[in-house]
Design a protein around this motif. Sequence first.
Motif, PDB file in Angstrom:
ATOM      1  N   GLY A  80       6.090   6.827  30.382  1.00  0.00           N
ATOM      2  CA  GLY A  80       5.541   7.023  29.049  1.00  0.00           C
ATOM      3  C   GLY A  80       6.318   6.312  27.960  1.00  0.00           C
ATOM      4  O   GLY A  80       6.478   6.832  26.864  1.00  0.00           O
ATOM      5  N   VAL A  81       6.823   5.096  28.277  1.00  0.00           N
ATOM      6  CA  VAL A  81       7.543   4.318  27.274  1.00  0.00           C
ATOM      7  C   VAL A  81       6.933   2.931  27.153  1.00  0.00           C
ATOM      8  O   VAL A  81       6.368   2.393  28.096  1.00  0.00           O
ATOM      9  N   ILE A  82       7.067   2.384  25.955  1.00  0.00           N
ATOM     10  CA  ILE A  82       6.571   1.056  25.633  1.00  0.00           C
ATOM     11  C   ILE A  82       7.743   0.274  25.065  1.00  0.00           C
ATOM     12  O   ILE A  82       8.537   0.817  24.281  1.00  0.00           O
ATOM     13  N   GLY A  83       7.850  -0.986  25.464  1.00  0.00           N
ATOM     14  CA  GLY A  83       8.948  -1.784  24.939  1.00  0.00           C
ATOM     15  C   GLY A  83       8.856  -3.232  25.337  1.00  0.00           C
ATOM     16  O   GLY A  83       7.835  -3.706  25.839  1.00  0.00           O
ATOM     17  N   GLU A  84       9.965  -3.926  25.124  1.00  0.00           N
ATOM     18  CA  GLU A  84      10.057  -5.355  25.368  1.00  0.00           C
ATOM     19  C   GLU A  84      10.738  -5.604  26.714  1.00  0.00           C
ATOM     20  O   GLU A  84      11.882  -5.199  26.922  1.00  0.00           O
ATOM     21  N   VAL A  85      10.021  -6.260  27.626  1.00  0.00           N
ATOM     22  CA  VAL A  85      10.559  -6.569  28.949  1.00  0.00           C
ATOM     23  C   VAL A  85      11.375  -7.853  28.873  1.00  0.00           C
ATOM     24  O   VAL A  85      10.941  -8.842  28.283  1.00  0.00           O
ATOM     25  N   GLU A 105      12.048  -6.085  42.473  1.00  0.00           N
ATOM     26  CA  GLU A 105      12.671  -6.863  41.396  1.00  0.00           C
ATOM     27  C   GLU A 105      12.765  -5.960  40.176  1.00  0.00           C
ATOM     28  O   GLU A 105      11.760  -5.371  39.761  1.00  0.00           O
ATOM     29  N   VAL A 106      13.944  -5.850  39.589  1.00  0.00           N
ATOM     30  CA  VAL A 106      14.163  -4.963  38.444  1.00  0.00           C
ATOM     31  C   VAL A 106      14.274  -5.785  37.164  1.00  0.00           C
ATOM     32  O   VAL A 106      15.043  -6.748  37.100  1.00  0.00           O
ATOM     33  N   TYR A 107      13.494  -5.379  36.162  1.00  0.00           N
ATOM     34  CA  TYR A 107      13.508  -6.030  34.847  1.00  0.00           C
ATOM     35  C   TYR A 107      13.976  -5.035  33.795  1.00  0.00           C
ATOM     36  O   TYR A 107      13.580  -3.864  33.822  1.00  0.00           O
ATOM     37  N   PRO A 108      14.796  -5.476  32.844  1.00  0.00           N
ATOM     38  CA  PRO A 108      15.182  -4.585  31.750  1.00  0.00           C
ATOM     39  C   PRO A 108      14.012  -4.409  30.784  1.00  0.00           C
ATOM     40  O   PRO A 108      13.227  -5.341  30.580  1.00  0.00           O
ATOM     41  N   LEU A 109      13.882  -3.219  30.225  1.00  0.00           N
ATOM     42  CA  LEU A 109      12.844  -2.955  29.240  1.00  0.00           C
ATOM     43  C   LEU A 109      13.491  -2.211  28.080  1.00  0.00           C
ATOM     44  O   LEU A 109      13.920  -1.064  28.240  1.00  0.00           O
ATOM     45  N   LEU A 110      13.602  -2.876  26.943  1.00  0.00           N
ATOM     46  CA  LEU A 110      14.160  -2.265  25.736  1.00  0.00           C
ATOM     47  C   LEU A 110      13.070  -1.423  25.089  1.00  0.00           C
ATOM     48  O   LEU A 110      12.047  -1.944  24.632  1.00  0.00           O
ATOM     49  N   VAL A 111      13.264  -0.125  25.086  1.00  0.00           N
ATOM     50  CA  VAL A 111      12.235   0.824  24.640  1.00  0.00           C
ATOM     51  C   VAL A 111      12.073   0.791  23.125  1.00  0.00           C
ATOM     52  O   VAL A 111      13.041   0.907  22.374  1.00  0.00           O
ATOM     53  N   ASP A 112      10.818   0.651  22.698  1.00  0.00           N
ATOM     54  CA  ASP A 112      10.449   0.723  21.284  1.00  0.00           C
ATOM     55  C   ASP A 112       9.826   2.073  20.946  1.00  0.00           C
ATOM     56  O   ASP A 112       9.973   2.563  19.835  1.00  0.00           O
ATOM     57  N   ARG A 113       9.101   2.625  21.924  1.00  0.00           N
ATOM     58  CA  ARG A 113       8.314   3.836  21.670  1.00  0.00           C
ATOM     59  C   ARG A 113       8.334   4.752  22.880  1.00  0.00           C
ATOM     60  O   ARG A 113       8.187   4.299  24.007  1.00  0.00           O
ATOM     61  N   VAL A 114       8.514   6.059  22.628  1.00  0.00           N
ATOM     62  CA  VAL A 114       8.471   7.083  23.674  1.00  0.00           C
ATOM     63  C   VAL A 114       7.260   7.968  23.386  1.00  0.00           C
ATOM     64  O   VAL A 114       7.171   8.574  22.311  1.00  0.00           O
TER      65      VAL A 114
END
Length: 158
Positions: A80-85, A105-114
């Motif tokens: 339930g999070v939205i962000g920049e991958v 494969e693991v990608y970082p996701l900087l969360v903008d919204r919960v």
Amino acid sequence: MSDGEVIPQTAALCYRELDSGGTSVRGGRAAKGAGVGAGGPIEVLLITSRSGNWSIPKGLIDPGRSAREMAAIEALEEAGVIGEVGAASIGTFTYEKWGSTCRVEVYPLLVDRVLDKWLEDEFRERLWLPADEAADTVARDEVARIIGSFAGGKEARE
């Protein structure tokens, strides 16, 4: 899927950056005392897997979609999070399932919204932790190492 097949999957290492007071720069209020990453303190979001272990959002790569694109979709559906991958994978891990090996494969996701409500909220829990605690909490050692490496700290579970 046939026995022995390598199944490609993707995962999102969801995180938020904190200021020195423990407040999230992006993604909402955070706990004090987070681990320090290369860009400053971060917290990592863990979710419960279907078996009840703490993990990160992951899943199969849908036809016609990239692994990076699917990492964002898994984060939304499972956590339930939205962000920049991030543009590049930060690591891989494997596990056995369906009589085959899944390579993730693991990608970082900087969360903008919960989000308060999300697709799998009825059977998944979320937990924000400082990176070092998240590495100690996840069930898979390989995921712990990826968290530790990403956070810029010493490799977890040496």
